[in-house]
Design an enzyme around this catalytic site. Structure first.
Site, PDB file in Angstrom:
ATOM      1  CB  CYS A 119      -1.001   0.002   1.147  1.00 58.82           C
ATOM      2  SG  CYS A 119      -0.298  -0.255   2.782  1.00 58.82           S
ATOM      3  CB  CYS A 127      -2.785  -4.129   0.539  1.00 60.03           C
ATOM      4  SG  CYS A 127      -3.056  -2.943   1.889  1.00 60.03           S
ATOM      5  CE  LYS A 192      -3.612  -4.533   8.302  1.00 57.12           C
ATOM      6  NZ  LYS A 192      -2.454  -4.127   7.499  1.00 57.12           N
ATOM      7  CD  GLU A 230      -8.015 -14.691   6.665  1.00 55.12           C
ATOM      8  OE1 GLU A 230      -6.916 -15.224   6.416  1.00 55.12           O
ATOM      9  OE2 GLU A 230      -8.672 -14.060   5.805  1.00 55.12           O
ATOM     10  CE  LYS A 245      -2.206  -3.431  11.874  1.00 52.01           C
ATOM     11  NZ  LYS A 245      -1.623  -3.204  10.609  1.00 52.01           N
ATOM     12  CB  SER A 271      -1.284   4.184  14.461  1.00 57.01           C
ATOM     13  OG  SER A 271      -2.383   3.847  13.637  1.00 57.01           O
ATOM     14  CE1 TYR A 310       3.908   2.729  15.155  1.00 56.50           C
ATOM     15  CE2 TYR A 310       1.830   1.932  16.064  1.00 56.50           C
ATOM     16  CZ  TYR A 310       2.670   2.122  14.990  1.00 56.50           C
ATOM     17  OH  TYR A 310       2.280   1.692  13.739  1.00 56.50           O
TER      18      TYR A 310
HETATM   19  C1  PBG Z   1       0.013  -1.879   5.848  1.00 59.18           C
HETATM   20  C2  PBG Z   1      -0.122  -1.716   7.318  1.00 59.18           C
HETATM   21  C3  PBG Z   1      -1.023  -0.938   8.047  1.00 59.18           C
HETATM   22  C4  PBG Z   1      -0.671  -1.066   9.382  1.00 59.18           C
HETATM   23  C5  PBG Z   1       0.396  -1.949   9.442  1.00 59.18           C
HETATM   24  N1  PBG Z   1       0.710  -2.350   8.159  1.00 59.18           N
HETATM   25  C6  PBG Z   1      -2.104  -0.034   7.577  1.00 59.18           C
HETATM   26  C7  PBG Z   1      -3.299  -0.585   6.945  1.00 59.18           C
HETATM   27  O1  PBG Z   1      -3.502  -1.782   6.806  1.00 59.18           O
HETATM   28  O2  PBG Z   1      -4.078   0.264   6.483  1.00 59.18           O
HETATM   29  C8  PBG Z   1      -1.335  -0.361  10.536  1.00 59.18           C
HETATM   30  C9  PBG Z   1      -0.470  -0.150  11.723  1.00 59.18           C
HETATM   31  C10 PBG Z   1      -0.982   0.828  12.705  1.00 59.18           C
HETATM   32  O3  PBG Z   1      -2.101   1.368  12.614  1.00 59.18           O
HETATM   33  O4  PBG Z   1      -0.224   1.090  13.644  1.00 59.18           O
HETATM   34  N2  PBG Z   1      -1.007  -2.574   5.223  1.00 59.18           N
END
Ligand code: PBG
Length: 321
Positions: A119, A127, A192, A230, A245, A271, A310
């Site tokens: 991405c 992605c 995810k 998954e 995640k 994040s 983080y």
């Molecule tokens: C890439 C990716 C993402 C995150 C980790 N790898 C963003 C998404 O899938 O949009 C998110 C990590 C975070 O929010 O800290 N695909």
């Protein structure tokens, strides 16, 4: 009254003696962002105290990280060039590949995990390869496998595919094995979810999709059973570590994953989870250190072996775990 649970809460000694959960500082993984250029250390507006570093600056930053006990990082690249085939994702001289070479030559003992996704490298921010307005699964696998191989060749200790394409763990495993990297582990972002908690990351990595959303490949947040499917598929395809995640809103999925997985389980404290803590702390509404600690303990109690966060650097600096 015969049974009085409060007897074992009397003082800190007894409380510590019977504590069921402890967070291992060696299990923390610190995500970091690397950009093209020189002399760049740019704070990410929505993620206080997280930065985009150029390679020279990340090397300086890692000096202090390693000194306080950071053992592992998860590296994200932000390239200058984006196109429809994510060509800088698998370029030998791409930003991640150069960063990994530089980091491993200066800090050979630091365990470098690379995020494998397209991405950040696609002009449209999705992605995988776009066909008829959606991500085309199978042709995207080859690019993901090529990207993983280029990371391993650059010296990555582990690759972590975060794209959520079907069959990508098998495709990456096959590519790595065919090229002499059968000992490079794969940490799969297995469960995810298509989550709003990634908002600040997309600012940080400039990876928001330009049209639509990620719901045709990332999981529906309403589904727990599907997450286990998954996880099972990734285990069958040879994932060495499986991940859930985001973390906090998905502790049920984390617990269930820990119950069925026969490999280590990682959780990504993403994040949005980080930024919410920082924002509330800035307002003076919460005890930041106590909240961080409680969140990490929650992941551990729910069954996480590895915690990607983080907060890793500050946790080690302040001795929070
Ligand atoms: C890439 C990716 C993402 C995150 C980790 N790898 C963003 C998404 O899938 O949009 C998110 C990590 C975070 O929010 O800290 N695909």
């Amino acid at each position: 009254m015969i049974i009085r649970p409060r007897r074992l809460r009397k003082n800190e000694v007894i409380r510590n003696m019977i504590a069921e959960t402890a967070v291992n500082p060696d299990s923390l993984v610190y995500p970091m962002f690397v950009v093209e250029g020189e002399g760049i250390k740019e704070e990410i507006a929505s993620m206080p105290n997280q930065f985009r570093f150029s390679i020279d600056e990340i090397l300086k930053e890692l000096e202090s990280c390693v000194a306080i006990g950071v053992k592992s990082i998860l590296l994200f690249g932000i390239p200058n060039h984006k196109d429809e085939i994510a060509s800088s994702a698998y370029d030998k001289n791409g930003i991640v590949q150069r960063a990994v070479r530089a980091i491993k030559s200066k800090f050979p003992a630091l365990y470098v995990i690379t995020d494998v996704c397209l991405c950040e490298y696609m002009s449209h921010g999705h992605c995988g390869i776009i066909k008829d307005g959606d991500v085309d699964n199978d042709p995207s696998l080859e690019l993901l496998a090529k990207t993983s191989l280029s990371h391993a060749e650059a010296g990555a200790d582990m690759v972590a595919p975060s794209d959520m394409m079907d069959g990508r763990v098998a495709a990456i495993r096959e590519m790595l094995d065919a090229n002499g990297f059968s000992n490079t582990p794969i940490m799969a972002y297995s469960a995810k979810f298509a989550s709003a908690f990634y908002g600040p990351f997309r600012d940080a990595a400039d990876s928001a999709p330009h049209f639509g959303n990620r719901k045709s490949y990332q999981m529906d947040v309403r589904n727990g059973r599907e997450a286990l499917h998954e996880v099972e598929l990734d285990l069958e395809e040879g994932a060495d570590i499986v991940m859930v995640k985001p973390g906090l809103a998905f502790l049920d999925v984390l617990r269930q994953t820990a119950e069925i997985s026969n490999v280590p389980v990682a959780v990504y404290n993403v994040s949005g989870e980080y930024s919410m803590v920082k924002a509330a702390a800035k307002m003076g509404w919460i005890d930041e250190n106590a909240i961080i600690r409680e969140n990490l303990i929650a992941f551990k109690r729910a069954g996480a072996d590895i915690i990607i966060t983080y907060h890793a650097k500050e946790v080690l600096e302040k001795g929070l775990v």
